[in-house]
Write an enzyme that holds these catalytic residues in place. Structure first.
Site, PDB file in Angstrom:
ATOM      1  CG  LEU A  47      17.370  46.294  79.260  1.00 49.11           C
ATOM      2  CD1 LEU A  47      17.534  44.986  78.624  1.00 49.11           C
ATOM      3  CD2 LEU A  47      18.395  46.035  80.324  1.00 49.11           C
TER       4      LEU A  47
ATOM      5  CG  ASP B  53      12.418  32.233  71.003  1.00 47.36           C
ATOM      6  OD1 ASP B  53      12.208  31.650  70.238  1.00 47.36           O
ATOM      7  OD2 ASP B  53      11.035  33.112  71.097  1.00 47.36           O
TER       8      ASP B  53
END
Length: 239
Positions: free
Chosen positions: A37, A138
């Protein structure tokens, strides 16, 4: 941990096309392989897209709280026991109590008693009952990667939880364009007929208690004051 993370990413991806998680290319007990990414900067359009996509992910309710695998947050185990009942009781039993025990060595007796008071009043502090949401679990800013005009989510502690938990986590350590993300999220939730419940902003400290307990358990007393402040605010919000 790799197995839990891979399971969580795949499970979040089951929310449908457009879910902002990368594909799991391969995993075993030593490695997790994701697509590369290329990171960029957060922008207004990407932030608004993220808010809408996060709402869509949450809307794909798994039908119960917890998850069908053993969870982790950092390297600490998460009790993901599935429960189709009340979120507030599940949160107190599966998220607050175990981590209060872990964190207690860095807390005073008064600190522990304060969190226990929150747990004792959890039903009245949690707001209206909601169906389980498919949450990241999270969702601090370090687990949001801005890339190619959108946000992608990594390192989940995914489970069926309360959607306000992800929103509270985004606010805990600061997320770029947070107000735009939240406005787009709230607008998308209203459009699908599931607006955020009144008082959700006041419940942010309640949802931040678990990650703050995790931080005390991992890093000691440097997070104690933030934990005590959040617990006091959670009780104050309940009147």
């Amino acid at each position: 941990m790799f197995a839990a993370e891979a399971a969580g990413l795949r499970w979040l991806g089951e929310a449908g096309d457009g879910t902002p998680v990368p594909e799991v290319l391969a995993s075993d007990d030593r490695v997790l392989v994701l697509p590369w990414l290329e990171q960029g900067a957060a922008g207004p359009e990407a932030a608004e897209r993220f808010g809408r996509e996060l709402d869509a992910m949450h809307a794909a309710s798994p039908g119960a709280f917890g998850a069908p695998w053993d969870g982790f947050i950092a390297d600490l185990p998460l009790d993901n026991t599935l429960d189709g009942g009340d979120w507030s009781a599940w949160y107190a039993e599966r998220r607050l109590e175990p981590f209060l025990r872990r964190a207690s060595r860095s807390l005073s007796r008064d600190d522990v008693a304060l969190v226990e008071r929150v747990m004792g009043r959890i039903g009245g502090l949690a707001g209206p009952a909601e169906p389980s949401a498919r949450i990241h679990g999270d969702l601090w800013s370090g687990n949001v990667l801005w890339t190619d005009g959108r946000a992608m989510l990594i390192d989940p502690a995914a489970h069926g939880g309360h959607r306000e938990t992800d929103l509270a986590m985004l606010a805990l350590f600061g997320t770029p364009m947070l107000n735009r993300i939240l406005a787009a999220y709230a607008g998308a939730a209203r459009e699908r007929g599931a607006p955020l419940a009144d008082g959700w902003r006041e419940r942010v400290p309640l949802h931040q208690l678990h990650p703050l307990l995790v931080h005390v358990a991992l890093f000691g007393g440097s997070y104690r004051s933030a934990l005590v402040e959040a617990a006091s605010a959670a009780l104050g919000a309940g009147g």
